[in-house]
Design a protein around this motif. Structure first.
Motif, PDB file in Angstrom:
ATOM      1  N   GLY A 158      -0.256  -4.049  -8.147  1.00  0.00           N
ATOM      2  CA  GLY A 158      -1.329  -4.477  -9.047  1.00  0.00           C
ATOM      3  C   GLY A 158      -1.345  -3.708 -10.351  1.00  0.00           C
ATOM      4  O   GLY A 158      -2.398  -3.437 -10.905  1.00  0.00           O
ATOM      5  N   LYS A 217      -3.879   1.325 -20.334  1.00  0.00           N
ATOM      6  CA  LYS A 217      -3.630   1.583 -18.905  1.00  0.00           C
ATOM      7  C   LYS A 217      -3.934   3.011 -18.466  1.00  0.00           C
ATOM      8  O   LYS A 217      -4.223   3.249 -17.302  1.00  0.00           O
ATOM      9  CB  LYS A 217      -2.177   1.249 -18.573  1.00  0.00           C
ATOM     10  N   GLY A 229      -5.207   0.580 -13.174  1.00  0.00           N
ATOM     11  CA  GLY A 229      -5.082  -0.873 -13.250  1.00  0.00           C
ATOM     12  C   GLY A 229      -5.430  -1.409 -14.631  1.00  0.00           C
ATOM     13  O   GLY A 229      -5.168  -2.573 -14.937  1.00  0.00           O
ATOM     14  N   ARG A 290      -0.300 -14.134 -12.490  1.00  0.00           N
ATOM     15  CA  ARG A 290      -1.758 -14.293 -12.420  1.00  0.00           C
ATOM     16  C   ARG A 290      -2.363 -13.839 -13.735  1.00  0.00           C
ATOM     17  O   ARG A 290      -1.678 -13.227 -14.568  1.00  0.00           O
ATOM     18  CB  ARG A 290      -2.265 -13.375 -11.313  1.00  0.00           C
ATOM     19  N   GLY A 292      -4.316 -11.276 -16.016  1.00  0.00           N
ATOM     20  CA  GLY A 292      -4.381  -9.816 -16.000  1.00  0.00           C
ATOM     21  C   GLY A 292      -5.821  -9.333 -16.025  1.00  0.00           C
ATOM     22  O   GLY A 292      -6.712 -10.016 -16.517  1.00  0.00           O
ATOM     23  N   ASP A 293      -6.004  -8.156 -15.496  1.00  0.00           N
ATOM     24  CA  ASP A 293      -7.318  -7.525 -15.467  1.00  0.00           C
ATOM     25  C   ASP A 293      -7.159  -6.146 -16.097  1.00  0.00           C
ATOM     26  O   ASP A 293      -6.330  -5.367 -15.605  1.00  0.00           O
ATOM     27  CB  ASP A 293      -7.759  -7.419 -13.996  1.00  0.00           C
ATOM     28  N   PRO A 294      -7.809  -5.812 -17.203  1.00  0.00           N
ATOM     29  CA  PRO A 294      -9.034  -6.392 -17.728  1.00  0.00           C
ATOM     30  C   PRO A 294      -8.870  -7.346 -18.910  1.00  0.00           C
ATOM     31  O   PRO A 294      -9.879  -7.789 -19.470  1.00  0.00           O
ATOM     32  CB  PRO A 294      -9.810  -5.153 -18.204  1.00  0.00           C
ATOM     33  N   GLU A 295      -7.635  -7.722 -19.317  1.00  0.00           N
ATOM     34  CA  GLU A 295      -7.496  -8.549 -20.518  1.00  0.00           C
ATOM     35  C   GLU A 295      -8.241  -9.890 -20.392  1.00  0.00           C
ATOM     36  O   GLU A 295      -8.779 -10.416 -21.380  1.00  0.00           O
ATOM     37  CB  GLU A 295      -6.013  -8.856 -20.802  1.00  0.00           C
TER      38      GLU A 295
END
Ligand code: GLY
Length: 426
Positions: A158, A217, A229, A290, A292-295
């Motif tokens: 992740g 990051k 993450g 998937r 992206g987190d936090p974008e």
């Protein structure tokens, strides 16, 4: 339309917010979700009295059937790599997310490198180091890289299993730590230049890019401390040259989508290209299968096109017929509030106040026995601000954050700082 979203992070909270704003007013469900999503969606954490496993294709399909879902949107990579989308498609249920074979673009770094080589896409040189490697083999491999080492956990991490360091001892220690978990390591040459996250809707060989974003990051300001993450992000990127998004689509994402279709595993869903923009233009750091987190929290805050209809068009193969995407003017920025001890050992159970306001998305949150909102994960909240420029978006996000309290909580105070101060150069 009934939509089931799979996942429990701030990314899924942002997706639910976007879906709820679609004029078709879909009925929303989430599994397993978190307490912050309760006002938006029916939450499913169990199936017949036992905890639901969202990476179990049969269980997710069973739940989708019981809900009579018209669309399932799979947020995280683990269910996708496990084949959840294939099982749903086999059951005749529309799903946003790639099948197991196509999800290998994230699940197998070797597959991703092979596809990129065949598609002629620029990326870092990489070498795999299996978990049985001897000390001498590790030393020899480490010496073929540097002076900046990029050491990746080649399992699904992740985005959290990467160490980028100038310290040889730290690089070797991370190799050993990944190997001790049984996973292979990928050593990569370091790609210099500012990072860009470009999310593309992909339906076979049709590619529609969203706004470009940048993640932060490292855990502390000035990119110090360990990788996480993601501690914050902003979109779009004022420092990108004109035509940059079109260039990435033409030189990177379209060739990869075409290569995957040629291999018999056409891509359907969100293809996340993580790039470094170096002296020779964009090169791929990684692909994810998937959002992206936090974008995502920043990107979706600016999307005007109705999200439910858009994701459904990808799921049913009609993306090419969609009108161009519409975006709000301006910028969006998100700051992550992390728990004490994150990323090494986040503490749970800290009471959170002030989070019940617009712009706050939940990730690791729960209710304690007194009904109070408490931390229940590493990244706890994602606070989103928007504005006509990045300065205004930052002020809004940090203004909301100042109203939130959580013992031991920490966040970066410099999200988008280098962009605002004009310090990013191509
Ligand atoms: N933004 C990093 C990730 O989603 O993996």
């Amino acid at each position: 339309m009934r939509i089931l979203v799979i996942g429990s992070g701030a990314r899924e909270h942002a997706l639910l917010r976007g879906l709820a704003q679609d004029p078709i007013e879909p009925e929303l469900h989430v599994a397993p979700g978190n307490t912050g999503m309760d006002p938006l969606a029916a939450r499913h954490t169990e199936l017949d009295g036992t905890p639901l496993k969202v990476d179990d294709p049969a269980q997710v399909t069973d739940l989708a059937r019981r809900i009579d879902a018209d669309l399932v949107v799979v947020g995280p990579e683990i269910p996708l790599v496990a084949g959840v989308a294939d099982a749903l498609r086999d059951a005749g249920i529309a799903v946003f997310g790639p099948g197991r074979e196509a999800a290998r673009i994230e699940g197998s770094k070797a597959f991703a490198k092979d596809v990129m080589a065949a598609a002629g896409v620029a990326t870092a040189h990489a070498e795999a180091l299996e978990s049985g490697a001897s000390d001498a083999e590790i030393d020899a491999a480490i010496d073929r890289f540097g002076p900046v080492w990029v050491v990746k956990d080649d399992g699904l991490a992740g985005g959290k299993g990467v160490v980028v360091t100038r310290d040889r001892d730290e690089a070797v220690a991370h190799v050993r730590s990944v190997h001790s978990s049984g996973n292979p390591v990928l050593l990569e040459s370091f790609l210099d230049g500012p990072e860009v996250s470009l999310f593309c809707l992909v339906d076979g060989t049709t590619v529609v890019p969203l706004l470009p974003a940048q993640d932060h990051k490292r855990v502390r300001d000035n990119d110090e401390g360990p990788n996480t993450g993601g501690m914050g992000a902003y979109a779009p990127l004022p420092w990108l040259p004109d035509g940059a998004v079109e260039q990435i689509v033409r030189d990177v994402v379209e060739p990869v989508a075409e290569e995957m279709a040629r291999r018999g595993c056409p891509y359907s869903g969100l293809l996340y290209a993580g790039l470094a923009w170096g002296a020779d233009g964009p090169a791929v750091v990684e692909f994810n299968c998937r959002f992206g987190d936090p974008e995502t929290q920043a990107v979706l805050a600016l999307l005007e096109t109705p999200l439910a209809q858009l994701l459904h068009s990808v799921a049913n193969g009609t993306l090419a017929a969609q009108p161009p995407l519409r975006w709000r003017e301006g910028y969006a920025l998100t700051v992550v509030l992390a728990a004490q001890g994150y990323p090494a050992s986040p503490r749970s159970g800290d009471v959170i106040t002030g989070a019940d306001v617009d712009g706050v998305l939940h990730a690791g949150t729960a209710r304690n026995s007194d009904g109070e909102l408490v931390s229940a994960g590493g990244r706890v909240l994602s606070i989103v601000g928007t504005g006509p420029d990045l300065v205004a978006a930052r002020e809004e996000a940090y203004g909301i954050l100042r109203g939130v309290t959580m013992a031991g909580g920490h966040y970066r105070s410099d999200i988008a700082g280098p962009a605002v101060e004009g310090r990013i150069r191509i």
